[in-house]
Motif scaffolding. Structure first.
Motif, PDB file in Angstrom:
ATOM      1  N   GLU A 173      55.028  10.262  26.023  1.00 63.41           N
ATOM      2  CA  GLU A 173      55.083  11.646  26.485  1.00 63.41           C
ATOM      3  C   GLU A 173      54.407  12.573  25.479  1.00 63.41           C
ATOM      4  O   GLU A 173      53.739  13.539  25.866  1.00 63.41           O
ATOM      5  CB  GLU A 173      56.534  12.071  26.705  1.00 63.41           C
ATOM      6  CG  GLU A 173      56.733  13.509  27.119  1.00 63.41           C
ATOM      7  CD  GLU A 173      56.025  13.872  28.421  1.00 63.41           C
ATOM      8  OE1 GLU A 173      55.722  15.074  28.603  1.00 63.41           O
ATOM      9  OE2 GLU A 173      55.752  12.962  29.236  1.00 63.41           O
ATOM     10  N   ARG A 174      54.537  12.291  24.196  1.00 66.68           N
ATOM     11  CA  ARG A 174      53.896  13.121  23.181  1.00 66.68           C
ATOM     12  C   ARG A 174      52.379  13.059  23.300  1.00 66.68           C
ATOM     13  O   ARG A 174      51.691  14.082  23.186  1.00 66.68           O
ATOM     14  CB  ARG A 174      54.329  12.656  21.789  1.00 66.68           C
ATOM     15  CG  ARG A 174      53.745  13.484  20.658  1.00 66.68           C
ATOM     16  CD  ARG A 174      54.281  13.036  19.318  1.00 66.68           C
ATOM     17  NE  ARG A 174      53.736  13.840  18.228  1.00 66.68           N
ATOM     18  CZ  ARG A 174      54.038  13.668  16.956  1.00 66.68           C
ATOM     19  NH1 ARG A 174      54.909  12.723  16.597  1.00 66.68           N
ATOM     20  NH2 ARG A 174      53.494  14.441  16.035  1.00 66.68           N
ATOM     21  N   ARG A 203      51.288  15.123  26.282  1.00 65.15           N
ATOM     22  CA  ARG A 203      51.297  16.566  26.017  1.00 65.15           C
ATOM     23  C   ARG A 203      50.024  17.009  25.303  1.00 65.15           C
ATOM     24  O   ARG A 203      49.555  18.126  25.503  1.00 65.15           O
ATOM     25  CB  ARG A 203      52.530  16.936  25.190  1.00 65.15           C
ATOM     26  CG  ARG A 203      53.823  16.983  25.997  1.00 65.15           C
ATOM     27  CD  ARG A 203      54.891  17.780  25.260  1.00 65.15           C
ATOM     28  NE  ARG A 203      55.241  17.178  23.979  1.00 65.15           N
ATOM     29  CZ  ARG A 203      56.236  16.319  23.795  1.00 65.15           C
ATOM     30  NH1 ARG A 203      56.971  15.929  24.849  1.00 65.15           N
ATOM     31  NH2 ARG A 203      56.499  15.819  22.607  1.00 65.15           N
ATOM     32  N   ARG A 228      47.336  17.240  28.177  1.00 65.91           N
ATOM     33  CA  ARG A 228      47.527  18.271  29.197  1.00 65.91           C
ATOM     34  C   ARG A 228      47.050  19.624  28.695  1.00 65.91           C
ATOM     35  O   ARG A 228      47.464  20.096  27.652  1.00 65.91           O
ATOM     36  CB  ARG A 228      49.006  18.366  29.593  1.00 65.91           C
ATOM     37  CG  ARG A 228      49.553  17.127  30.262  1.00 65.91           C
ATOM     38  CD  ARG A 228      51.045  17.220  30.444  1.00 65.91           C
ATOM     39  NE  ARG A 228      51.619  15.953  30.883  1.00 65.91           N
ATOM     40  CZ  ARG A 228      52.824  15.519  30.526  1.00 65.91           C
ATOM     41  NH1 ARG A 228      53.589  16.246  29.706  1.00 65.91           N
ATOM     42  NH2 ARG A 228      53.275  14.367  30.972  1.00 65.91           N
TER      43      ARG A 228
END
Length: 532
Positions: free
Chosen positions: A76-77, A80, A83
């Motif tokens: 997820e890091r 991010r 994105r």
């Protein structure tokens, strides 16, 4: 050939027992423009959101590779970091995507500061420049506006500015022109083409366009992929798909156009809604001397007079920010009127009290522009559509209310299985149909429709317009139909009022206004509609 920038292979997205995306294969190369089209609920947006791993409570399988790296296995890091900088997205519903507590300038500037390390002052100047490039007037003032202070089209342009702020390598555009009028739509298409050409020389920015606007696809995309019920049924160059579609579903999409089917209004038809010299203004801060601000007034609606008779449809058109939606709120009695008055069946709205006001609300219904923000996320579809019945038709028992809810849902193309589901489980177009059902279930005398088909694909749009025409004939309803789609207004309206900067610059019979407009602004809108 070199490896594509984006490669999707055998992608499946499952929500519990529901398979929303079934084995999709799609490639987008650097500098390429690819469109993903299909009806609401076909899986277009779910596919796009899966690329950024923004799908919750879903099981994803298959492969999504960006610049040679597998996204489904990234942390997820790491996602991010991608994105907003390398992969940016223009979301379909700007009111729910923008933070209501921060100005639009702060939200655009936050992206610039986070990914580019710009100072607050530099980020603000770049935000103003981006707002100007996306067609927002007075960007120096609008940069300090909150989302609720902007029209739907202006909020959509803010989302575009935010997505373009860091010049991404891949832009995912989910219905980027849905809420935009024809002139601004043309500007946005040209802006995206210009940015894509500029970036192609440096980083090769690619665009994956998710849309139901086939005219936009024809003007913007190079290749197109067609989805139906989660399956990619056909793909090819735009020229091939538009001239020689092979799949029956693609053929149906291309031949779906609104048809005019309105009955003439009887000469003796009574006036249901009468607005005289209506004006609405707001307090605003305006620049003064030496960098100071002073208090001023912004006139959103200026001296508008109109009537709607029984069985008549009055179309209201104009660019985003022209005052259409503010006028709608004034006609409903949901907006404080600075000057003038609105009457329903000969009585001023302010004269209705107690039970009379309840009856007024059942007779004067609205379909809002943004269906997601107008539907309670905590209620099922049955509760949402049936809530008005519980209040205004207390004589109906639970079984009778459910029967009416099921009937009206079927009228707008929704199945009985929708009753127990929540708004977030539906596509944007499906949510719009739920909003229309909620308004129609009370069988009102006047229905105010604020961009009711903007979120609908062409085939469902045709069905909903035919439905609204049939309901008007059956119940002799009066409609106030607000839209930036002149083709829709031409199919639905008896008369049309053209708004610009709060004024009605021209009004009259649709055929006369559209064939021989007297105002240059109207001619400009019609030219843009023909070119789009």
């Amino acid at each position: 050939m070199s490896e594509p920038m984006l490669s999707i292979k055998d992608l499946r997205v499952r929500f519990g027992d529901t398979l929303a995306v079934d084995g999709v294969n799609l490639e987008v190369r650097a500098g390429e423009r690819v469109a993903l089209v299909g009806e609401s609920g076909s899986g277009k947006s779910v596919t796009a959101l899966s690329i950024l791993r923004l799908i919750r409570d879903a099981e994803l399988s298959g492969s999504i590779r960006f610049a040679g790296e597998e996204l489904l296995s990234k942390s997820e890091r790491a996602m991010r970091g991608l994105r907003g900088s390398d992969i940016a997205m223009i979301f379909q519903e700007p009111m729910t995507a923008l933070n209501p507590l921060y100005t639009v300038g702060d939200q655009i500037g936050e992206t610039i500061q986070l990914h580019d390390g710009a100072s607050p002052r530099e980020a603000r100047q770049r935000a103003i420049a981006l707002l100007a490039r996306t067609g927002i007037t007075e960007p120096e003032r609008r940069v300090d506006s909150y989302p609720h202070q902007l029209s739907g089209g202006q909020r959509q342009r803010v989302m575009i500015a935010m997505a373009l702020a860091c010049r991404p390598r891949l832009l995912l555009a989910d219905e980027p022109t849905t809420a935009l009028d024809v002139t601004i739509r043309a500007q946005i298409v040209e802006l995206l083409l210009e940015l894509q050409r500029d970036e192609a020389e440096k980083r090769g920015m690619a665009v994956l366009l998710i849309t139901h606007d086939l005219n936009l696809v024809r003007r913007f995309a190079e290749r197109v992929a067609v989805m139906e019920k989660g399956v990619l049924v056909e793909s090819g160059t735009v020229e091939t798909i538009f001239t020689s579609p092979q799949h029956p579903y693609t053929q149906r999409l291309l031949h779906s156009k609104p048809k005019r089917a309105v009955l003439p209004v009887l000469p003796i038809a009574p006036v249901l809604l009468d607005a005289k010299n209506v004006s609405v203004d707001y307090p605003v801060r305006v620049p003064g001397l030496k960098g100071w601000f002073r208090r001023g007034r912004f006139k959103a609606v200026d001296d508008v007079t109109l009537t709607v008779r029984q069985g008549e449809t009055l179309g209201i058109v104009g660019e985003s920010g022209s005052g259409k939606s503010t006028l709608a709120m004034a006609l409903l009695g949901l907006q404080r009127i600075s000057h003038g008055a609105v009457q329903f069946q000969g009585r001023a709205l302010g004269d209705f009290r107690g039970n009379e006001k309840t009856v007024l609300r059942s007779n004067l219904q609205v379909v809002f522009q943004d269906p997601f923000s107008s539907l309670s996320p905590r209620q099922t579809v049955e509760r949402i559509v049936g809530e008005g019945l519980a209040l205004h038709r207390p004589e109906l028992d639970a079984a009778a209310r459910r029967a009416k809810v099921v009937a009206v849902l079927r009228e707008v193309g929704m199945e009985r299985s929708a009753l127990t589901r929540y708004p977030h489980e539906f596509s944007g177009g499906q949510r719009q149909r739920i909003a229309i059902a909620r308004a129609l279930v009370l069988e009102p005398s006047i229905l105010i429709l604020d961009e009711p088909t903007s979120a609908l694909d062409v085939s469902i749009q045709t069905q909903v317009l035919a439905l609204l025409a049939d309901i008007q004939k059956k119940h002799n309803l009066g409609y106030v139909f607000i839209s930036h789609d002149l083709q829709v207004i031409g199919a639905m309206a008896h008369r049309v009022a053209v708004m610009r900067d709060g004024f009605v610059v021209e009004s009259g019979e649709v055929e006369k206004i559209f064939s021989k407009p007297s105002d240059e602004y109207t001619r400009k809108l019609l030219r843009a509609a023909l070119e789009s």
